[in-house]
Design a protein around this motif. Structure first.
Motif, mmCIF file in Angstrom:
data_model
loop_
_atom_site.group_PDB
_atom_site.id
_atom_site.type_symbol
_atom_site.label_atom_id
_atom_site.label_comp_id
_atom_site.label_asym_id
_atom_site.label_seq_id
_atom_site.Cartn_x
_atom_site.Cartn_y
_atom_site.Cartn_z
ATOM 1 N N PHE A 68 0.913 -1.266 -0.120
ATOM 2 C CA PHE A 68 -0.183 0.035 -0.084
ATOM 3 C C PHE A 68 0.871 1.157 0.091
ATOM 4 O O PHE A 68 1.556 1.384 1.010
ATOM 5 N N PRO A 69 0.999 1.962 -1.065
ATOM 6 C CA PRO A 69 1.678 3.150 -1.400
ATOM 7 C C PRO A 69 1.904 4.203 -0.201
ATOM 8 O O PRO A 69 2.792 4.847 0.115
ATOM 9 N N HIS A 72 3.704 2.878 2.812
ATOM 10 C CA HIS A 72 5.039 2.577 2.307
ATOM 11 C C HIS A 72 6.054 3.809 2.104
ATOM 12 O O HIS A 72 7.029 3.902 2.456
ATOM 13 N N ALA A 73 5.339 4.803 1.472
ATOM 14 C CA ALA A 73 5.867 6.268 1.430
ATOM 15 C C ALA A 73 6.166 6.960 2.580
ATOM 16 O O ALA A 73 7.227 7.564 2.916
ATOM 17 N N ALA A 74 5.374 6.818 3.727
ATOM 18 C CA ALA A 74 5.461 7.223 4.884
ATOM 19 C C ALA A 74 6.581 6.675 5.802
ATOM 20 O O ALA A 74 6.885 7.113 6.856
ATOM 21 N N GLY A 75 6.912 5.443 5.443
ATOM 22 C CA GLY A 75 7.807 4.568 6.078
ATOM 23 C C GLY A 75 7.104 3.837 7.309
ATOM 24 O O GLY A 75 7.901 3.498 8.283
ATOM 25 N N ASN C 47 12.347 3.802 -0.633
ATOM 26 C CA ASN C 47 11.493 2.537 -1.549
ATOM 27 C C ASN C 47 11.024 3.594 -2.648
ATOM 28 O O ASN C 47 11.019 4.767 -2.884
ATOM 29 N N ILE C 48 10.246 2.707 -3.672
ATOM 30 C CA ILE C 48 9.704 3.576 -4.985
ATOM 31 C C ILE C 48 8.573 4.474 -4.373
ATOM 32 O O ILE C 48 8.630 5.623 -5.100
ATOM 33 N N ASP C 49 7.896 4.538 -3.605
ATOM 34 C CA ASP C 49 6.967 5.068 -2.979
ATOM 35 C C ASP C 49 7.350 6.363 -2.390
ATOM 36 O O ASP C 49 6.941 7.658 -2.730
ATOM 37 N N MET C 50 8.725 6.194 -1.785
ATOM 38 C CA MET C 50 9.277 7.350 -1.149
ATOM 39 C C MET C 50 9.762 8.208 -2.317
ATOM 40 O O MET C 50 9.889 9.561 -2.394
ATOM 41 N N GLY C 51 10.239 7.540 -3.327
ATOM 42 C CA GLY C 51 10.923 8.435 -4.461
ATOM 43 C C GLY C 51 9.812 9.187 -5.263
ATOM 44 O O GLY C 51 10.183 10.265 -5.728
ATOM 45 N N ARG C 52 8.726 8.590 -5.461
ATOM 46 C CA ARG C 52 7.557 9.259 -6.072
ATOM 47 C C ARG C 52 7.115 10.423 -5.089
ATOM 48 O O ARG C 52 6.927 11.717 -5.642
ATOM 49 N N GLN C 53 7.069 10.143 -3.913
ATOM 50 C CA GLN C 53 6.840 11.453 -2.777
ATOM 51 C C GLN C 53 7.716 12.401 -2.985
ATOM 52 O O GLN C 53 7.319 13.703 -3.084
#
Lengths: 119, 210, 103
Positions: A68-69, A72-75, C47-53
């Motif tokens: 789930f992005p 995942h983006a938030a760590g 990770n890839i989502d942090m890269g997009r962010q």
């Protein structure tokens, strides 16, 4: 994860990296069901585009369990859950007159369980 | 600099300044051991010369020639594509959608630039630029017109917005009058744009388009 | 976030203008940005989502003005600094040094 070097780069590119997860998570929806996209406006990363929030569509297919992005983006973890292609009729998204004039049309968007409610 | 500009080729910095900024970053990363210059060369060469839309064209031509393969391709894109050895980054979960007399599919990524690298290579500039990303989901008929494509009114248009890690490949319609052609000749008719859905496969004997 | 990257349905960007016989990269710098972005992704710091962010956090006006690899470059610099792999000062100093060294 290994550093990319001349020796491993081709192998690593070939192998790729899937967002698919082995976790056994039950699907909240099944193909044919009507869903509505939650009106989410997080300050962080999300993959539910603005133009689809609040719209009603039909689950077209279930792609299985994936990362789930948003979390995942938030760590804060992979939050394994199902991803679906959801079909939205053009008129539902843009109004009856504003798109695809005179023909059938639809937008298919990949959406996760946490973006969706039963319509 | 003249004031006229096009959105897809605009640069906020003059190229020489940008080049310097990139060189400085690379020299720093190499010095710190964070990137291996030889690996960078292989990466560039892979996507500049090895992986590109000719891969996808082979897959499509095979699907046109072999109904069993086409069935496998539509059932599990990545698995059937891997039969050709095309696999890897940005293509672990490829879904193939079929164009027919009744349905035309078109692929976009409104949020960034998601694209099936193993079969199409890296995306062209227009695919990543604002005009396409903004309009594909709202005015696909107009977008197709920009590409010189007009579809009959009774054809349903389906636009696939690649918001997750699924990657979409369009299986274009096989052109009429190609019954006797070999797979290699058929592959020549499969354009990159026909596999994104912004184009159709070429007619035999027609000129070159992307 | 409701950023400039979320552009599905926006009007006014004009026609699409595909480039005939487009090369994979436009200039050496694009190749370097592409390769550095992919390679540093394997360091395990994001990770890839942090890269997009990171790319989505480019200032909206800047985002719409920039070419795609400019956004990638901006995103990459942001991540490298954020994760402490380089500092903004180091990068500026290296740039000044290289500009001076090659008149």
């Amino acid at each position: 994860m290994p550093k990319l070097t001349a020796d491993n780069v081709e192998d690593i590119l070939r192998k790729g990296d899937s967002a698919r997860l082995p976790d056994k998570v039950s699907a909240k929806f099944e193909p044919g069901q009507q869903v509505v996209v939650r009106n989410l406006n997080p300050l962080g990363h999300t993959r539910a585009p603005r133009y689809i929030r609040g719209k009603t569509g039909i689950i077209d297919r279930d792609h299985g369990v994936m990362i789930f992005p948003d979390t995942h983006a938030a760590g804060t973890g992979k939050s394994p859950q199902h991803v679906y292609s959801v079909r939205f009729e053009a008129a539902e998204v843009w109004g009856p007159d504003s798109m695809f004039p005179g023909r059938r049309g639809a937008i298919y968007i990949d959406l996760w369980d946490d973006y969706l409610d039963r319509a | 600099m003249p004031s006229e500009h096009s959105h897809d080729h605009d640069h906020s910095e003059v190229p020489s300044d940008l080049a310097l900024r990139v060189k400085a970053l690379e020299s720093l990363l190499v010095e710190k051991g964070l990137v291996d210059p030889a690996a960078l060369e292989i990466l560039i060469d892979t996507y500049e010369t090895k992986v590109g839309p000719r891969n996808g064209a082979k897959v499509v031509a095979h699907a046109w020639s072999d109904p069993d393969y086409k069935a496998r391709l539509l059932a599990d894109g990545s698995k059937a594509i891997a039969e050709f050895g095309f696999d890897g980054r940005q293509g672990k979960d490829i879904v193939v959608v079929e164009n027919t007399e009744q349905v035309h599919n078109m692929v976009v990524c409104t949020l960034c630039s998601c694209y099936p690298w193993p079969v199409l290579g890296l995306p062209p500039v227009w695919y990543k630029a604002s005009p396409y990303r903004a309009r594909a989901v709202r005015d696909p008929v107009g977008v197709l017109k920009d590409f010189g494509v007009t579809l009959p009114e009774d054809v349903e248009i389906r636009v696939w917005d690649s918001t997750a890690e699924l990657r979409y490949l369009v299986l274009p319609q096989r052109p009429a009058g190609t019954e006797g052609l070999s797979e290699a000749d058929l592959a020549e008719l499969v354009t990159r744009d026909s596999m994104i859905g912004t184009g159709l496969a070429k007619q035999p004997g027609a000129g070159g388009t992307p | 976030m409701n950023g400039a990257h979320d552009m599905g349905g926006m009007d006014g960007f004009g026609p699409i203008n595909p480039e005939p016989d487009e090369p994979v990269f436009h200039g050496e710098w694009e190749k370097r940005v592409f390769a550095m972005t992919v390679a540093t992704g394997f360091l395990g710091h994001w990770n890839i989502d942090m890269g997009r962010q990171a790319r989505e956090q480019v200032d909206p006006a800047e985002y719409l003005r920039s070419s795609y690899y400019e956004k990638w470059l901006q995103g990459l610099e942001t991540l490298l600094v954020e994760k402490g792999l380089i500092t903004a000062e180091e990068l500026a100093a290296r740039k000044a040094e290289m500009a001076g060294g090659a008149p």
